[in-house]
Design a protein around this motif. Structure first.
Motif, short mmCIF file in Angstrom:
data_model
loop_
_atom_site.label_atom_id
_atom_site.label_comp_id
_atom_site.label_asym_id
_atom_site.label_seq_id
_atom_site.Cartn_x
_atom_site.Cartn_y
_atom_site.Cartn_z
N PRO A 1 -7.97 3.98 4.60
CA PRO A 1 -8.73 4.39 5.79
C PRO A 1 -8.00 5.43 6.65
O PRO A 1 -8.52 5.88 7.67
CB PRO A 1 -8.86 3.08 6.57
CG PRO A 1 -7.56 2.38 6.29
CD PRO A 1 -7.17 2.77 4.87
N TYR A 2 -6.79 5.83 6.28
CA TYR A 2 -5.89 6.58 7.16
C TYR A 2 -6.51 7.86 7.69
O TYR A 2 -6.38 8.18 8.86
CB TYR A 2 -4.59 6.89 6.41
CG TYR A 2 -3.53 7.55 7.25
CD1 TYR A 2 -2.93 6.88 8.32
CD2 TYR A 2 -3.11 8.85 6.98
CE1 TYR A 2 -1.95 7.47 9.08
CE2 TYR A 2 -2.11 9.46 7.75
CZ TYR A 2 -1.54 8.77 8.79
OH TYR A 2 -0.57 9.36 9.55
N GLY B 1 1.58 3.60 2.80
CA GLY B 1 2.37 3.84 4.00
C GLY B 1 2.87 2.60 4.71
O GLY B 1 3.72 2.69 5.59
N ASN B 2 2.28 1.43 4.38
CA ASN B 2 2.60 0.15 5.05
C ASN B 2 2.29 0.18 6.55
O ASN B 2 2.95 -0.48 7.35
CB ASN B 2 4.06 -0.25 4.80
CG ASN B 2 4.39 -1.70 5.18
OD1 ASN B 2 5.53 -2.02 5.50
ND2 ASN B 2 3.42 -2.57 5.16
N ILE B 3 1.26 0.97 6.92
CA ILE B 3 0.83 0.93 8.32
C ILE B 3 -0.67 0.63 8.47
O ILE B 3 -1.13 0.38 9.58
CB ILE B 3 1.17 2.22 9.10
CG1 ILE B 3 0.59 3.45 8.41
CG2 ILE B 3 2.67 2.34 9.33
CD1 ILE B 3 0.65 4.71 9.27
N CYS B 4 -1.44 0.67 7.36
CA CYS B 4 -2.87 0.39 7.46
C CYS B 4 -3.26 -0.85 6.65
O CYS B 4 -3.45 -1.93 7.19
CB CYS B 4 -3.70 1.60 7.01
SG CYS B 4 -3.44 3.07 8.04
N CYS C 1 0.87 -1.18 0.00
CA CYS C 1 0.00 0.00 0.00
C CYS C 1 0.91 1.23 0.00
O CYS C 1 2.08 1.14 -0.39
CB CYS C 1 -0.97 -0.02 1.18
SG CYS C 1 -0.18 -0.02 2.81
N TYR D 1 7.32 7.19 4.39
CA TYR D 1 6.93 8.08 5.51
C TYR D 1 6.98 7.40 6.87
O TYR D 1 7.30 8.01 7.87
CB TYR D 1 5.47 8.57 5.40
CG TYR D 1 4.98 9.01 4.06
CD1 TYR D 1 5.71 9.89 3.27
CD2 TYR D 1 3.72 8.58 3.61
CE1 TYR D 1 5.20 10.30 2.05
CE2 TYR D 1 3.22 9.00 2.39
CZ TYR D 1 3.97 9.85 1.60
OH TYR D 1 3.47 10.26 0.41
N HIS D 2 6.56 6.14 6.92
CA HIS D 2 6.39 5.47 8.22
C HIS D 2 7.37 4.32 8.42
O HIS D 2 7.16 3.48 9.30
CB HIS D 2 4.95 4.97 8.35
CG HIS D 2 3.95 6.08 8.37
ND1 HIS D 2 3.69 6.82 9.49
CD2 HIS D 2 3.19 6.61 7.39
CE1 HIS D 2 2.80 7.75 9.21
NE2 HIS D 2 2.48 7.65 7.94
#
Ligand code: 4NP
Length: 161
Positions: free
Chosen positions: A130-131, A14-17, A12, A49-50
Motif C-alpha cells: 500500500p506504500y 520495508g517493515n513499515i506497512c 515485507c 531502507y527504513h
C-alpha cells in the motif's frame, strides 16, 4: 506445535506497512482467543531502507482505527532469523524470493510460508503493497491481514503437537 511459545516472523519489503501490521494483528487475534501466551511475533523487512523507524503513520492509523496498537521498530531480516523463529511469513512473492536467498540451504532453518495462503477469500498470492497509494489501500490491507491472521492462527492453534 513446534515450540512453546511458537514464534512467528512476518516479513515485507520495508517493515513499515504490511509486516508490522501483521505482527500487531496476529498478537491481537491470539490475545482475543485467549492464546496470547502461546505465541510470539516479530516483523522485519527484506530491505533496510527504513531500519530504525516506527511504522508508516498510515499503518499506525489504520491499526488504531481497529483497536490495535503497534510498537515495532523497523529492522532488516537476517539469516539468524531462520534459527530464531519457528515460522517465517512472507507478504508477497518478491519477499519470499529474497528470504529464500537469505536462508540458503541451512539445516534446521525455519519454513517460509505465504501470508495469503491463509486467506479464505482469495486466490491472490500477494498482500498488496500500500506504500505508494492512498489511505483506502491501507484499509484494504488491514482486512486482508486480519483474515490471514485468523486463518494462520486456526492452523497453528490446531496443528500437530
Ligand atoms: P512495506 O511497504 O514493504 O509493506 O513496509 C513499503 C515500505 C517502503 C517502501 C516500499 C514498500 N519503500 O520503497 O521505501
Amino acid at each position: 506445535m513446534p515450540s512453546d511459545p511458537v514464534s512467528v516472523l512476518f516479513v515485507c519489503l520495508g517493515n513499515i506497512c504490511r509486516s508490522p501490521l501483521a505482527e500487531g494483528v496476529f498478537l491481537a487475534v491470539a490475545e482475543a482467543r485467549g492464546l496470547g501466551s502461546r505465541f510470539e511475533a516479530d516483523s522485519a523487512g527484506t530491505a533496510a531502507y527504513h531500519s530504525g523507524e516506527p511504522p508508516d503513520p498510515r499503518t499506525t492509523a489504520v491499526a488504531a482505527r481497529h483497536g490495535v496498537h503497534l510498537t515495532s521498530i523497523a529492522r532488516q531480516a537476517t539469516r539468524h532469523d531462520f534459527q530464531r523463529f519457528d515460522l517465517i511469513v512472507a507478504m508477497d512473492r518478491s519477499n519470499r524470493r529474497s528470504l529464500e536467498r537469505l536462508r540458503g540451504h541451512r539445516p534446521g532453518a525455519a519454513r517460509i510460508v505465504m501470508m495469503r495462503d491463509y486467506d479464505p477469500e482469495s486466490g491472490d498470492p500477494d498482500v498488496p503493497d500500500p506504500y505508494y497509494g492512498g489511505a483506502e489501500g491501507f484499509e484494504r490491507v488491514y482486512g486482508i491481514v486480519e483474515r490471514c491472521c485468523e486463518g494462520l492462527l486456526d492452523e497453528l492453534a490446531d496443528g500437530p503437537g
